[in-house]
Design an enzyme around this catalytic site. Structure first.
Site, PDB file in Angstrom:
ATOM      1  N   ASP A 169       9.371   3.052   2.043  1.00 34.84           N
ATOM      2  CA  ASP A 169       8.030   3.681   2.308  1.00 34.84           C
ATOM      3  C   ASP A 169       7.947   3.046   3.704  1.00 34.84           C
ATOM      4  OD1 ASP A 169       5.255   4.415   2.653  1.00 34.84           O
ATOM      5  OD2 ASP A 169       4.447   3.717   1.094  1.00 34.84           O
ATOM      6  N   PHE A 212       0.411  -1.192  -0.001  1.00 34.70           N
ATOM      7  CA  PHE A 212      -0.002  -0.343   0.171  1.00 34.70           C
ATOM      8  C   PHE A 212       0.722   0.422   0.265  1.00 34.70           C
ATOM      9  CE2 PHE A 212      -2.323   3.243   1.425  1.00 34.70           C
ATOM     10  CZ  PHE A 212      -3.696   3.495   0.790  1.00 34.70           C
ATOM     11  N   LYS A 263       2.200  10.131   8.067  1.00 39.22           N
ATOM     12  CA  LYS A 263       1.665   9.985   9.196  1.00 39.22           C
ATOM     13  C   LYS A 263       1.819  10.833  10.872  1.00 39.22           C
ATOM     14  CE  LYS A 263      -0.038   5.338   7.712  1.00 39.22           C
ATOM     15  NZ  LYS A 263      -1.915   5.600   7.553  1.00 39.22           N
TER      16      LYS A 263
HETATM   17  N1  PLP Z   1       1.778   4.269   2.013  1.00 36.94           N
HETATM   18  C1  PLP Z   1       2.083   3.624   3.284  1.00 36.94           C
HETATM   19  C2  PLP Z   1       2.946   2.668   3.967  1.00 36.94           C
HETATM   20  C3  PLP Z   1       0.544   3.353   4.325  1.00 36.94           C
HETATM   21  O1  PLP Z   1       0.411   2.616   4.964  1.00 36.94           O
HETATM   22  C4  PLP Z   1      -0.197   4.789   4.030  1.00 36.94           C
HETATM   23  C5  PLP Z   1      -1.285   4.738   4.251  1.00 36.94           C
HETATM   24  O2  PLP Z   1      -2.273   4.137   5.167  1.00 36.94           O
HETATM   25  C6  PLP Z   1       0.727   5.894   2.724  1.00 36.94           C
HETATM   26  C7  PLP Z   1       1.243   4.977   1.771  1.00 36.94           C
HETATM   27  C8  PLP Z   1      -0.989   6.718   1.827  1.00 36.94           C
HETATM   28  O3  PLP Z   1      -0.548   7.984   2.958  1.00 36.94           O
HETATM   29  P1  PLP Z   1      -1.979   9.166   2.973  1.00 36.94           P
HETATM   30  O4  PLP Z   1      -3.096   8.338   3.645  1.00 36.94           O
HETATM   31  O5  PLP Z   1      -1.362   9.798   4.287  1.00 36.94           O
HETATM   32  O6  PLP Z   1      -1.781   9.189   1.463  1.00 36.94           O
END
Ligand code: PLP
Length: 394
Positions: free
Chosen positions: A222, A137, A251
């Site tokens: 990420d 994700f 986050k």
């Molecule tokens: N990357 C990871 C690992 C995530 O868990 C999330 C959101 O849950 C995101 C990216 C996307 O972040 P945002 O919702 O702030 O765009």
């Protein structure tokens, strides 16, 4: 307003993209929340890994109050001090030498993907492809949605971004086989969060690093969910002893305020020249003041030691529950990023916990996911575990 009033108005006017639970929160402190009807809840989810410092941490609240009275916003045609404070702290506490600030995780990953593309473009050898992993994700923009290897999120939005290809997670051999002459980067979560708290084999990230070094690829981590103390270290890459070329954060970075960051080396940062990328709110003084205050507490060794200790305490509880409840078929995770794998869908357990005043989450259909605030106490964990025990037995 009562809970019912709040829900009725939201449902009448909001685009309905979220399957919200029938609860409306009005106040939070540490690992506790209160709803509009005055009911207390214990939080094992921390706003999906945002409230790592708990709700309304005093250092963050004070910084926001002070900054709000001085300067809320200036455009990126000018300088302001809080931005440099956040960037300096991130560089001091990580491998990074330069930071691009934005507003969300998706935007941070979008910046990382654009950096990789432009790096390949400037090298002039025709490389553009980014390899990501199935079940990942990375966000909801077209670029990050393409990188998110899950059909359920992509359905109805095709065609997606060309030049992004999915490879099985935790399979370094498959990644090696996937590298082609046009490949420029590999992007992974050090632990897949939304995909079900999937912890890869100990040598996976090291093998990806070696692969990237061998083929002159960029390694993008990420750390939007794993970063900022979640795993008991400030960044998850520290557990693997592997340093990426680019790391994305969001986050927990703002202590509850929206902010994202793409962190990289000085050499790679040169790929982005003035005008190459940007965002109106990127480096916003209010968000940065909150983030600087949050980062100081998150990077404090005492915070990280506590998170690691609470992670061990939490995991011990989960292992005992697994021994008592046949529904739990596995327990996994690092620090306070933990999952209990069930033998079937887990939404009923989430609903029963909520009815008993405990917030947990279920992801990948059958993985109960626990992301409590790092500041949670052992007594609060014990309290929540008694509720979970009841919910599993019901
Ligand atoms: N990357 C990871 C690992 C995530 O868990 C999330 C959101 O849950 C995101 C990216 C996307 O972040 P945002 O919702 O702030 O765009």
């Amino acid at each position: 307003m009562t809970t019912a009033d709040i829900i009725a108005r939201n449902q009448a006017h909001e685009v309905q993209v979220y399957a919200r639970n029938p609860v409306a929160f009005v106040r939070g402190a540490g690992a506790e929340l209160w709803d509009a009807d005055g009911r207390r809840y214990l939080d094992f989810f921390a706003g999906l890994a945002v409230n790592n410092l708990g709700h309304c941490h005093p250092a963050v609240v004070d910084a926001i109050r002070t900054q709000a009275g001085a300067l809320l916003h200036v455009s990126n045609l000018y300088h302001s001090a809080p931005l440099g404070e956040v960037a300096e702290l991130l560089c001091r506490h990580s491998f990074a030498e330069r930071v691009f600030l934005c507003n969300s995780g998706a935007e941070a990953n979008e910046a990382a993907m654009k950096l990789a593309r432009r790096w390949g473009h400037l090298a002039g050898d025709g490389r553009f492809e980014i390899l990501t992993t199935q079940n990942a994700f990375h966000g909801r923009t077209f670029g990050t949605l393409t990188a998110t290897g899950q059909e359920k999120y992509q359905a109805g939005f095709l065609p997606l971004l060309p030049g992004v290809r999915l490879v099985p997670y935790d399979d370094a051999d498959a990644m090696e086989a996937a590298v082609r002459p046009e490949t420029v980067a590999i992007m992974v979560e050090p632990i897949q969060g939304e995909g079900g708290v999937v912890v890869p084999r100990p040598d996976y990230l090291r093998r990806l690093r070696a692969l990237c070094d061998h083929h002159r690829l960029l390694l993008l981590f990420d750390e939007i969910q794993t970063g900022l103390g979640r795993t008991g270290r400030l960044f998850a890459y520290e557990h693997a002893g592997v340093v990426p070329d680019v790391m994305t954060l969001a986050k927990a970075l703002g202590g509850g305020v929206p902010i994202g960051a793409m962190c990289t080396t000085d050499a790679l940062a040169r790929v982005f020249t003035p005008g190459a990328h940007g965002s109106t709110f990127g480096g916003n003084p209010l968000a940065c003041a909150a983030a600087a205050a949050a980062l100081r507490v998150l990077a404090d060794p005492a915070t990280l030691t506590h998170a690691a200790a609470m992670g061990a305490h939490f995991l011990g509880h989960l292992e005992r529950l697994a021994a008592r409840h046949r529904r739990i078929v596995g327990v996994r995770g690092v620090g306070l990023m933990l999952g209990a794998v069930l033998d079937g869908p887990g939404n009923d357990v989430v609903a029963r916990c909520l009815a008993r005043g405990l917030l947990i989450n279920c992801t990948a259909e059958r993985v109960l996911r626990f992301l409590p605030p790092l500041v949670i106490s052992a007594a609060q964990i014990d309290e929540g575990m008694a509720v979970l025990d009841e919910a599993l037995a019901a």
